[in-house]
Scaffold this active site. Structure first.
Site, PDB file in Angstrom:
ATOM      1  N   SER A   6       7.191   8.251  -9.783  1.00 60.36           N
ATOM      2  CA  SER A   6       6.687   7.344  -8.761  1.00 60.36           C
ATOM      3  C   SER A   6       5.331   6.781  -9.177  1.00 60.36           C
ATOM      4  O   SER A   6       4.342   7.513  -9.309  1.00 60.36           O
ATOM      5  CB  SER A   6       6.540   8.082  -7.425  1.00 60.36           C
ATOM      6  OG  SER A   6       5.779   7.281  -6.548  1.00 60.36           O
ATOM      7  N   HIS A  31      10.152   4.538 -10.090  1.00 65.67           N
ATOM      8  CA  HIS A  31      10.208   4.468  -8.626  1.00 65.67           C
ATOM      9  C   HIS A  31       8.975   3.728  -8.096  1.00 65.67           C
ATOM     10  O   HIS A  31       7.837   4.077  -8.430  1.00 65.67           O
ATOM     11  CB  HIS A  31      10.239   5.901  -8.098  1.00 65.67           C
ATOM     12  CG  HIS A  31      10.451   6.047  -6.632  1.00 65.67           C
ATOM     13  ND1 HIS A  31      11.704   6.070  -6.049  1.00 65.67           N
ATOM     14  CD2 HIS A  31       9.565   6.216  -5.617  1.00 65.67           C
ATOM     15  CE1 HIS A  31      11.573   6.248  -4.746  1.00 65.67           C
ATOM     16  NE2 HIS A  31      10.284   6.334  -4.450  1.00 65.67           N
ATOM     17  N   ASP A  33       6.973   2.469  -4.651  1.00 66.61           N
ATOM     18  CA  ASP A  33       6.835   2.710  -3.217  1.00 66.61           C
ATOM     19  C   ASP A  33       6.092   1.575  -2.534  1.00 66.61           C
ATOM     20  O   ASP A  33       4.883   1.427  -2.712  1.00 66.61           O
ATOM     21  CB  ASP A  33       6.057   4.011  -2.990  1.00 66.61           C
ATOM     22  CG  ASP A  33       6.851   5.231  -3.417  1.00 66.61           C
ATOM     23  OD1 ASP A  33       7.925   5.451  -2.842  1.00 66.61           O
ATOM     24  OD2 ASP A  33       6.394   5.945  -4.326  1.00 66.61           O
ATOM     25  N   MET A  35       4.705   0.060   0.913  1.00 67.67           N
ATOM     26  CA  MET A  35       4.346   0.511   2.269  1.00 67.67           C
ATOM     27  C   MET A  35       3.654  -0.618   3.024  1.00 67.67           C
ATOM     28  O   MET A  35       2.848  -1.339   2.436  1.00 67.67           O
ATOM     29  CB  MET A  35       3.382   1.697   2.185  1.00 67.67           C
ATOM     30  CG  MET A  35       3.934   2.859   1.388  1.00 67.67           C
ATOM     31  SD  MET A  35       2.717   4.179   1.325  1.00 67.67           S
ATOM     32  CE  MET A  35       3.508   5.293   0.176  1.00 67.67           C
ATOM     33  N   HIS A  64      11.574   1.557  -3.357  1.00 69.88           N
ATOM     34  CA  HIS A  64      11.670   2.298  -2.093  1.00 69.88           C
ATOM     35  C   HIS A  64      10.799   1.582  -1.061  1.00 69.88           C
ATOM     36  O   HIS A  64       9.575   1.650  -1.130  1.00 69.88           O
ATOM     37  CB  HIS A  64      11.183   3.738  -2.357  1.00 69.88           C
ATOM     38  CG  HIS A  64      11.107   4.598  -1.132  1.00 69.88           C
ATOM     39  ND1 HIS A  64      10.393   5.781  -1.116  1.00 69.88           N
ATOM     40  CD2 HIS A  64      11.664   4.477   0.104  1.00 69.88           C
ATOM     41  CE1 HIS A  64      10.503   6.333   0.074  1.00 69.88           C
ATOM     42  NE2 HIS A  64      11.257   5.561   0.839  1.00 69.88           N
ATOM     43  N   MET A  66       9.186   1.266   2.330  1.00 71.56           N
ATOM     44  CA  MET A  66       8.789   1.954   3.557  1.00 71.56           C
ATOM     45  C   MET A  66       8.169   0.905   4.460  1.00 71.56           C
ATOM     46  O   MET A  66       6.955   0.878   4.690  1.00 71.56           O
ATOM     47  CB  MET A  66       7.795   3.079   3.225  1.00 71.56           C
ATOM     48  CG  MET A  66       8.475   4.300   2.635  1.00 71.56           C
ATOM     49  SD  MET A  66       7.332   5.338   1.720  1.00 71.56           S
ATOM     50  CE  MET A  66       7.416   4.540   0.139  1.00 71.56           C
ATOM     51  N   MET A 135      14.140  12.058   1.878  1.00 73.05           N
ATOM     52  CA  MET A 135      12.701  12.314   1.825  1.00 73.05           C
ATOM     53  C   MET A 135      12.455  13.809   2.015  1.00 73.05           C
ATOM     54  O   MET A 135      12.908  14.402   2.996  1.00 73.05           O
ATOM     55  CB  MET A 135      11.963  11.545   2.928  1.00 73.05           C
ATOM     56  CG  MET A 135      11.892  10.037   2.726  1.00 73.05           C
ATOM     57  SD  MET A 135      11.307   9.511   1.111  1.00 73.05           S
ATOM     58  CE  MET A 135       9.675  10.247   1.038  1.00 73.05           C
ATOM     59  N   GLY A 140       4.639   8.136   3.050  1.00 74.23           N
ATOM     60  CA  GLY A 140       3.344   7.480   3.236  1.00 74.23           C
ATOM     61  C   GLY A 140       2.308   7.879   2.204  1.00 74.23           C
ATOM     62  O   GLY A 140       1.382   7.113   1.934  1.00 74.23           O
ATOM     63  N   PHE A 141       2.468   9.061   1.631  1.00 71.74           N
ATOM     64  CA  PHE A 141       1.437   9.552   0.708  1.00 71.74           C
ATOM     65  C   PHE A 141       2.057  10.374  -0.413  1.00 71.74           C
ATOM     66  O   PHE A 141       3.045  11.083  -0.186  1.00 71.74           O
ATOM     67  CB  PHE A 141       0.424  10.431   1.464  1.00 71.74           C
ATOM     68  CG  PHE A 141      -0.184   9.737   2.640  1.00 71.74           C
ATOM     69  CD1 PHE A 141      -1.318   8.931   2.474  1.00 71.74           C
ATOM     70  CD2 PHE A 141       0.387   9.830   3.897  1.00 71.74           C
ATOM     71  CE1 PHE A 141      -1.864   8.253   3.557  1.00 71.74           C
ATOM     72  CE2 PHE A 141      -0.147   9.155   4.990  1.00 71.74           C
ATOM     73  CZ  PHE A 141      -1.281   8.366   4.820  1.00 71.74           C
ATOM     74  N   GLY A 142       1.435  10.284  -1.574  1.00 70.70           N
ATOM     75  CA  GLY A 142       1.808  11.173  -2.670  1.00 70.70           C
ATOM     76  C   GLY A 142       1.115  12.512  -2.507  1.00 70.70           C
ATOM     77  O   GLY A 142       0.226  12.667  -1.664  1.00 70.70           O
ATOM     78  N   ASP A 173      12.829  12.729  -2.881  1.00 76.93           N
ATOM     79  CA  ASP A 173      11.498  12.135  -3.059  1.00 76.93           C
ATOM     80  C   ASP A 173      10.442  12.906  -2.267  1.00 76.93           C
ATOM     81  O   ASP A 173      10.481  12.935  -1.032  1.00 76.93           O
ATOM     82  CB  ASP A 173      11.574  10.678  -2.556  1.00 76.93           C
ATOM     83  CG  ASP A 173      10.302   9.889  -2.791  1.00 76.93           C
ATOM     84  OD1 ASP A 173       9.353  10.425  -3.394  1.00 76.93           O
ATOM     85  OD2 ASP A 173      10.278   8.717  -2.361  1.00 76.93           O
ATOM     86  N   GLY A 174       9.486  13.491  -2.990  1.00 77.90           N
ATOM     87  CA  GLY A 174       8.331  14.108  -2.343  1.00 77.90           C
ATOM     88  C   GLY A 174       8.155  15.574  -2.694  1.00 77.90           C
ATOM     89  O   GLY A 174       9.067  16.386  -2.504  1.00 77.90           O
ATOM     90  N   GLY A 195       5.793  11.948  -8.352  1.00 76.39           N
ATOM     91  CA  GLY A 195       4.558  11.181  -8.478  1.00 76.39           C
ATOM     92  C   GLY A 195       3.460  12.014  -9.094  1.00 76.39           C
ATOM     93  O   GLY A 195       3.176  11.961 -10.289  1.00 76.39           O
TER      94      GLY A 195
END
Ligand code: DX5
Ligand code: ZN
Length: 214
Positions: A6, A31, A33, A35, A64, A66, A135, A140-142, A173-174, A195
């Site tokens: 990510s 990937h 992200d 947002m 992705h 969001m 998810m 919203g955050f790495g 993811d995450g 990430g």
């Protein structure tokens, strides 16, 4: 294991250098992200950045979104060169239509669900999908901690895909690292997003290798 690093955790002052690292790595995708500050409490980057990344990156882009109302941006995502477009189930009033739009635009369609969204809500859409993105943190955050219930969701999703004869692959993811990555591999995940584990590592190429070899 397929690995999709990510870019959110990359050094934004040295994006070209970090993308070059991805080009030389065993990562099979990248990937991205996006947002909007509405669907998630953070804002990342948008289309001009993705276009730039696409020019430099030799790996397929896994985007992705969001964002609310992702159906408005299908063609823009395609025009950025994305191969996979992931939309959140929670952001779509007419998910079946959005998936059709993504396919009509020539991309692979992925549907993403948040940690509190049950897998059973995918029952009537999985046959149309190329990918489901689970998810394993609240988006919203790495750099957040992996939510262990994701392992149950991977197993449940795997069974649902088999029951429905869906060829969709399972991406997670995450909070992925070598420990949670191993657990996810055992549970049946096909693609791992990572990430912090990759970009904050002393040796990012080695971190990618570790996940690829799980
Ligand atoms: C979170 C993003 C993730 C994030 C993962 O909202 O969707 O892709 O970058 O970061 P790590 O691997 O650090 O949890
Ligand atoms: Zn993501």
């Amino acid at each position: 294991m397929i690995v999709s690093p990510s870019l959110l955790s990359a050094d934004f002052g040295n994006l070209a250098r970090d993308i070059e690292m991805i080009n030389h790595s065993k990562a099979q995708m990248l990937h991205l992200d996006v947002m909007d500050g509405v669907f998630v409490p953070n804002i990342s980057f948008g289309f001009p950045v993705i276009k730039y990344v696409q020019q430099l990156c030799k790996k397929p882009l896994d985007v992705h979104l969001m964002i609310v109302e992702p159906q408005k941006f299908v063609n823009q995502v395609r025009d950025c060169g994305a191969k996979i477009m992931n939309v959140h189930l929670e952001a779509c009033n007419h998910l079946d239509r959005v998936v059709q739009q993504i396919h009509d635009a020539g991309m692979k369609a992925g549907v993403t669900i948040n940690p509190a969204t049950p897998v059973c809500l995918l029952r009537d859409i999985v046959e149309q999908l190329d990918l489901v993105l689970l998810m394993s943190v609240n988006p919203g955050f790495g750099g957040q901690k992996f939510i262990p219930n994701t392992l149950n969701k991977v197993r449940e999703l795997k069974a649902l895909l088999q029951e429905k004869g869906s060829k969709a692959v399972i991406e997670v993811d995450g909070g992925v690292n070598e420990v949670t990555g191993r657990q996810l591999a055992d549970a049946g995940a096909d693609i791992l997003v990572a990430g912090n584990y990759v970009f904050k590592a002393e040796d990012p190429l080695k971190a990618i290798d570790t996940l690829v070899n799980l």
